[in-house]
Design a protein around this motif. Structure first.
Motif, PDB file in Angstrom:
ATOM      1  N   GLU A  73     -10.177   1.101 -10.020  1.00  0.00           N
ATOM      2  CA  GLU A  73      -9.119   2.082 -10.317  1.00  0.00           C
ATOM      3  C   GLU A  73      -8.128   2.219  -9.159  1.00  0.00           C
ATOM      4  OE1 GLU A  73     -12.357   2.606 -10.386  1.00  0.00           O
ATOM      5  OE2 GLU A  73     -12.905   4.299  -9.101  1.00  0.00           O
ATOM      6  N   GLU A  74      -8.505   1.716  -7.965  1.00  0.00           N
ATOM      7  CA  GLU A  74      -7.591   1.765  -6.820  1.00  0.00           C
ATOM      8  C   GLU A  74      -6.898   0.421  -6.585  1.00  0.00           C
ATOM      9  OE1 GLU A  74     -10.090   2.925  -3.577  1.00  0.00           O
ATOM     10  OE2 GLU A  74     -10.500   4.910  -4.431  1.00  0.00           O
ATOM     11  N   LEU A  75      -7.248  -0.556  -7.403  1.00  0.00           N
ATOM     12  CA  LEU A  75      -6.801  -1.928  -7.152  1.00  0.00           C
ATOM     13  C   LEU A  75      -5.637  -2.313  -8.060  1.00  0.00           C
ATOM     14  CD1 LEU A  75      -7.819  -4.522  -5.524  1.00  0.00           C
ATOM     15  CD2 LEU A  75      -8.995  -5.150  -7.638  1.00  0.00           C
ATOM     16  N   SER A  76      -4.618  -2.942  -7.461  1.00  0.00           N
ATOM     17  CA  SER A  76      -3.536  -3.559  -8.240  1.00  0.00           C
ATOM     18  C   SER A  76      -3.752  -5.058  -8.188  1.00  0.00           C
ATOM     19  CB  SER A  76      -2.174  -3.226  -7.635  1.00  0.00           C
ATOM     20  OG  SER A  76      -1.972  -1.836  -7.615  1.00  0.00           O
ATOM     21  N   GLY A  77      -4.034  -5.649  -9.345  1.00  0.00           N
ATOM     22  CA  GLY A  77      -4.323  -7.080  -9.369  1.00  0.00           C
ATOM     23  C   GLY A  77      -5.811  -7.322  -9.516  1.00  0.00           C
ATOM     24  N   THR A  78      -6.210  -8.547  -9.227  1.00  0.00           N
ATOM     25  CA  THR A  78      -7.585  -8.976  -9.503  1.00  0.00           C
ATOM     26  C   THR A  78      -8.144  -9.706  -8.295  1.00  0.00           C
ATOM     27  OG1 THR A  78      -6.960  -9.265 -11.817  1.00  0.00           O
ATOM     28  CG2 THR A  78      -8.996 -10.343 -11.110  1.00  0.00           C
ATOM     29  N   VAL A  79      -9.440  -9.496  -8.050  1.00  0.00           N
ATOM     30  CA  VAL A  79     -10.124 -10.291  -7.028  1.00  0.00           C
ATOM     31  C   VAL A  79     -11.253 -11.065  -7.694  1.00  0.00           C
ATOM     32  CG1 VAL A  79     -11.146 -10.315  -4.733  1.00  0.00           C
ATOM     33  CG2 VAL A  79      -9.631  -8.428  -5.381  1.00  0.00           C
ATOM     34  N   LEU A  80     -11.251 -12.375  -7.485  1.00  0.00           N
ATOM     35  CA  LEU A  80     -12.295 -13.265  -8.013  1.00  0.00           C
ATOM     36  C   LEU A  80     -13.199 -13.673  -6.860  1.00  0.00           C
ATOM     37  CD1 LEU A  80     -10.018 -15.693 -10.093  1.00  0.00           C
ATOM     38  CD2 LEU A  80     -11.217 -13.634 -10.918  1.00  0.00           C
ATOM     39  N   PHE A  81     -14.506 -13.600  -7.069  1.00  0.00           N
ATOM     40  CA  PHE A  81     -15.468 -13.973  -6.025  1.00  0.00           C
ATOM     41  C   PHE A  81     -16.412 -15.042  -6.548  1.00  0.00           C
ATOM     42  CE2 PHE A  81     -14.487  -9.505  -5.160  1.00  0.00           C
ATOM     43  CZ  PHE A  81     -14.286  -9.479  -3.786  1.00  0.00           C
ATOM     44  N   VAL A  82     -16.637 -16.074  -5.732  1.00  0.00           N
ATOM     45  CA  VAL A  82     -17.783 -16.957  -5.933  1.00  0.00           C
ATOM     46  C   VAL A  82     -18.672 -16.722  -4.723  1.00  0.00           C
ATOM     47  CG1 VAL A  82     -18.624 -19.303  -6.265  1.00  0.00           C
ATOM     48  CG2 VAL A  82     -16.394 -18.642  -7.215  1.00  0.00           C
ATOM     49  N   GLY A  83     -19.838 -16.118  -4.967  1.00  0.00           N
ATOM     50  CA  GLY A  83     -20.681 -15.664  -3.857  1.00  0.00           C
ATOM     51  C   GLY A  83     -21.382 -16.790  -3.123  1.00  0.00           C
ATOM     52  N   ILE A  84     -21.804 -17.804  -3.884  1.00  0.00           N
ATOM     53  CA  ILE A  84     -22.527 -18.944  -3.305  1.00  0.00           C
ATOM     54  C   ILE A  84     -21.996 -20.208  -3.965  1.00  0.00           C
ATOM     55  CG2 ILE A  84     -24.787 -20.067  -3.053  1.00  0.00           C
ATOM     56  CD1 ILE A  84     -25.915 -17.066  -3.373  1.00  0.00           C
ATOM     57  N   VAL A  85     -21.255 -21.011  -3.207  1.00  0.00           N
ATOM     58  CA  VAL A  85     -20.638 -22.222  -3.758  1.00  0.00           C
ATOM     59  C   VAL A  85     -21.619 -23.397  -3.722  1.00  0.00           C
ATOM     60  CG1 VAL A  85     -18.826 -23.949  -3.388  1.00  0.00           C
ATOM     61  CG2 VAL A  85     -18.279 -21.499  -3.247  1.00  0.00           C
ATOM     62  N   ASN A  86     -22.210 -23.616  -2.556  1.00  0.00           N
ATOM     63  CA  ASN A  86     -23.041 -24.820  -2.403  1.00  0.00           C
ATOM     64  C   ASN A  86     -24.480 -24.489  -2.810  1.00  0.00           C
ATOM     65  OD1 ASN A  86     -24.180 -27.266  -1.683  1.00  0.00           O
ATOM     66  ND2 ASN A  86     -22.971 -27.442   0.187  1.00  0.00           N
ATOM     67  N   TYR A  87     -24.664 -24.359  -4.110  1.00  0.00           N
ATOM     68  CA  TYR A  87     -25.934 -23.899  -4.696  1.00  0.00           C
ATOM     69  C   TYR A  87     -27.130 -24.680  -4.143  1.00  0.00           C
ATOM     70  CZ  TYR A  87     -29.438 -23.135  -8.349  1.00  0.00           C
ATOM     71  OH  TYR A  87     -30.587 -22.852  -9.027  1.00  0.00           O
ATOM     72  N   HIS A  88     -27.051 -25.988  -4.188  1.00  0.00           N
ATOM     73  CA  HIS A  88     -28.216 -26.808  -3.849  1.00  0.00           C
ATOM     74  C   HIS A  88     -28.555 -26.724  -2.358  1.00  0.00           C
ATOM     75  CE1 HIS A  88     -28.200 -28.559  -7.882  1.00  0.00           C
ATOM     76  NE2 HIS A  88     -26.887 -28.729  -7.750  1.00  0.00           N
ATOM     77  N   ALA A  89     -27.538 -26.698  -1.510  1.00  0.00           N
ATOM     78  CA  ALA A  89     -27.775 -26.608  -0.063  1.00  0.00           C
ATOM     79  C   ALA A  89     -28.318 -25.231   0.308  1.00  0.00           C
ATOM     80  CB  ALA A  89     -26.474 -26.887   0.695  1.00  0.00           C
ATOM     81  N   TYR A  90     -27.815 -24.209  -0.366  1.00  0.00           N
ATOM     82  CA  TYR A  90     -28.280 -22.841  -0.127  1.00  0.00           C
ATOM     83  C   TYR A  90     -29.765 -22.700  -0.460  1.00  0.00           C
ATOM     84  CZ  TYR A  90     -28.738 -17.814  -1.225  1.00  0.00           C
ATOM     85  OH  TYR A  90     -29.137 -16.515  -1.295  1.00  0.00           O
ATOM     86  N   GLN A  91     -30.204 -23.324  -1.546  1.00  0.00           N
ATOM     87  CA  GLN A  91     -31.613 -23.212  -1.955  1.00  0.00           C
ATOM     88  C   GLN A  91     -32.550 -23.689  -0.855  1.00  0.00           C
ATOM     89  OE1 GLN A  91     -32.687 -21.793  -4.682  1.00  0.00           O
ATOM     90  NE2 GLN A  91     -30.718 -21.540  -5.676  1.00  0.00           N
ATOM     91  N   VAL A  92     -32.115 -24.716  -0.107  1.00  0.00           N
ATOM     92  CA  VAL A  92     -32.988 -25.306   0.907  1.00  0.00           C
ATOM     93  C   VAL A  92     -32.534 -24.963   2.327  1.00  0.00           C
ATOM     94  CG1 VAL A  92     -33.857 -27.161  -0.545  1.00  0.00           C
ATOM     95  CG2 VAL A  92     -31.710 -27.513   0.695  1.00  0.00           C
ATOM     96  N   GLY A  93     -31.523 -24.108   2.448  1.00  0.00           N
ATOM     97  CA  GLY A  93     -31.077 -23.665   3.774  1.00  0.00           C
ATOM     98  C   GLY A  93     -30.473 -24.763   4.617  1.00  0.00           C
ATOM     99  N   GLU A  94     -29.797 -25.703   3.952  1.00  0.00           N
ATOM    100  CA  GLU A  94     -29.173 -26.800   4.698  1.00  0.00           C
ATOM    101  C   GLU A  94     -27.661 -26.737   4.598  1.00  0.00           C
ATOM    102  OE1 GLU A  94     -30.853 -30.467   3.313  1.00  0.00           O
ATOM    103  OE2 GLU A  94     -32.865 -29.894   3.999  1.00  0.00           O
ATOM    104  N   HIS A  95     -26.994 -27.466   5.469  1.00  0.00           N
ATOM    105  CA  HIS A  95     -25.535 -27.477   5.509  1.00  0.00           C
ATOM    106  C   HIS A  95     -24.946 -28.268   4.344  1.00  0.00           C
ATOM    107  CE1 HIS A  95     -21.829 -26.878   7.839  1.00  0.00           C
ATOM    108  NE2 HIS A  95     -21.482 -28.102   7.504  1.00  0.00           N
ATOM    109  N   ARG A  96     -25.490 -29.443   4.122  1.00  0.00           N
ATOM    110  CA  ARG A  96     -24.934 -30.368   3.123  1.00  0.00           C
ATOM    111  C   ARG A  96     -25.680 -30.243   1.798  1.00  0.00           C
ATOM    112  NH1 ARG A  96     -22.416 -34.824   6.054  1.00  0.00           N
ATOM    113  NH2 ARG A  96     -22.970 -36.333   4.477  1.00  0.00           N
ATOM    114  N   ASN A  97     -24.990 -30.618   0.745  1.00  0.00           N
ATOM    115  CA  ASN A  97     -25.593 -30.631  -0.583  1.00  0.00           C
ATOM    116  C   ASN A  97     -26.617 -31.781  -0.645  1.00  0.00           C
ATOM    117  OD1 ASN A  97     -26.226 -30.901  -3.282  1.00  0.00           O
ATOM    118  ND2 ASN A  97     -24.107 -30.810  -4.003  1.00  0.00           N
ATOM    119  N   PRO A  98     -27.921 -31.471  -0.786  1.00  0.00           N
ATOM    120  CA  PRO A  98     -28.934 -32.538  -0.764  1.00  0.00           C
ATOM    121  C   PRO A  98     -28.885 -33.443  -1.992  1.00  0.00           C
ATOM    122  CG  PRO A  98     -29.968 -30.427  -1.287  1.00  0.00           C
ATOM    123  CD  PRO A  98     -28.532 -30.134  -0.952  1.00  0.00           C
TER     124      PRO A  98
END
Ligand SMILES: [Zn+2]
Length: 318
Positions: A73-98
């Motif tokens: 209600e205080e916002l003009s416009g829209t904010v889009l979020f992708v919280g976790i992009v590198n799904y596969h690397a995040y699962q294993v705690g690594e930098h690169r996509n395994p």
């Protein structure tokens, strides 16, 4: 209505959902966690993503604090979020996509029929390219680094000035203004005419509280500075580096730094010493250029030629 993946929000609403990017090896659907905050009033669209590198978690720390604080209600416009992009690397705690052993932030704008990273880049870029501003939240991986913001389009790019303005509005205090490698979102965005920055929120194993707070402040600075929220911002002068010198070790042994992150560096200053386990100095490495002490390795042990630290050079401010 604004939709990102399965998240659909009418004006004044917040929605979360998943952005489909294929399946895992057991056939489960891979959906990146997404959120849409659709303001009650019309306005521009800001796209924010995090964890493009799977071990860089400060950005999702930022998003997990920003979304609950954002009142549509205080916002003009829209904010889009992708919280976790590198799904596969995040699962294993690594930098690169395994799955494809790629660094995801070298694959933008992506490929619908490409490798795992290219498909994720493609899916996220479809949302980013419809936005007016892009924030790609990174950090200096698990090394130690100052909080800074990167402008990666290069000084000859038609959007260079707009990207610099966005970086100053974010207001980390330090900016690296240097053309980045092919495939970075901070290059693909400006090529589509969208001001894009790559805030680098320190460097840590897991979360760093100071860097996360700086990132939260940065997102809100952008929201106020670009008219999404009421209020204004008065960013400070930004120390800008246009060069980035990396130093490796001439010997194997233990690193002892003689500079701290953020210290001024003059040519000839000792940056670090290498000793053996008994304190005997094997090498003393001095600065080739003046600048700001920017980044260091985290662990003290090094082999010959191994990365030790970086100095931001060609310094000015704006
Ligand atoms: Zn990164």
């Amino acid at each position: 209505m604004t939709t990102l993946g399965t998240a659909t929000a009418a004006p004044g609403e917040v929605a979360t959902g998943r952005l489909d990017v294929g399946e895992t090896r057991d056939g489960s659907t891979v959906g990146l966690p997404v959120a849409v905050v659709n303001g009650s009033a019309d306005g521009d669209t800001l796209y924010v993503q995090a964890v493009s590198d799977g071990d860089e978690l400060n950005g999702v720390g930022v998003i997990s604090r920003v979304v609950p604080q954002l009142a549509p209600e205080e916002l003009s416009g829209t904010v889009l979020f992708v919280g976790i992009v590198n799904y596969h690397a995040y699962q294993v705690g690594e930098h690169r996509n395994p799955i494809d052993d790629r660094k995801l932030n070298r694959t933008y704008p992506g490929d619908r029929n490409g490798t795992s990273s290219e498909r994720i880049s493609h899916a996220t870029f479809q949302a980013a390219r419809e936005s007016d501003l892009i924030l790609d939240l990174h950090q200096g991986s698990t090394s130690r680094m100052i909080d800074e913001t990167r402008v990666r389009c290069g000084s000859r790019h038609r959007l260079h000035r707009e990207c610099l303005r966005l970086a100053k509005t974010f207001d980390c205090g330090y900016i690296l203004d240097q053309k980045g490698p092919d495939g970075q979102l901070a290059r693909a965005g400006p090529d589509e005419g969208i001001p894009t920055i790559d805030p680098e929120l320190g460097g840590s194993v897991g979360w760093d509280e100071t860097s996360i707070r700086r990132g939260v402040d940065g997102v809100f600075n952008v929201l106020r500075g670009y008219g999404f929220l009421e209020g204004s911002v008065d960013p400070g002068r930004q120390v800008r580096a246009k060069g980035f010198d990396q130093y490796g070790s001439p010997n194997g042994g233990l690193v002892h730094f003689e500079k701290d992150l953020g210290d001024e560096v003059s040519i000839g200053d000792t940056l670090f010493r290498i000793t053996d386990p008994f304190g005997t100095v094997k090498a003393r490495v001095t600065a080739d250029s003046s600048g700001v002490f920017w980044r260091t390795r985290r662990l003290p042990q090094v082999a010959t030629g191994e990365y030790v630290c970086s100095v931001g050079t060609d310094i000015d401010s704006y």
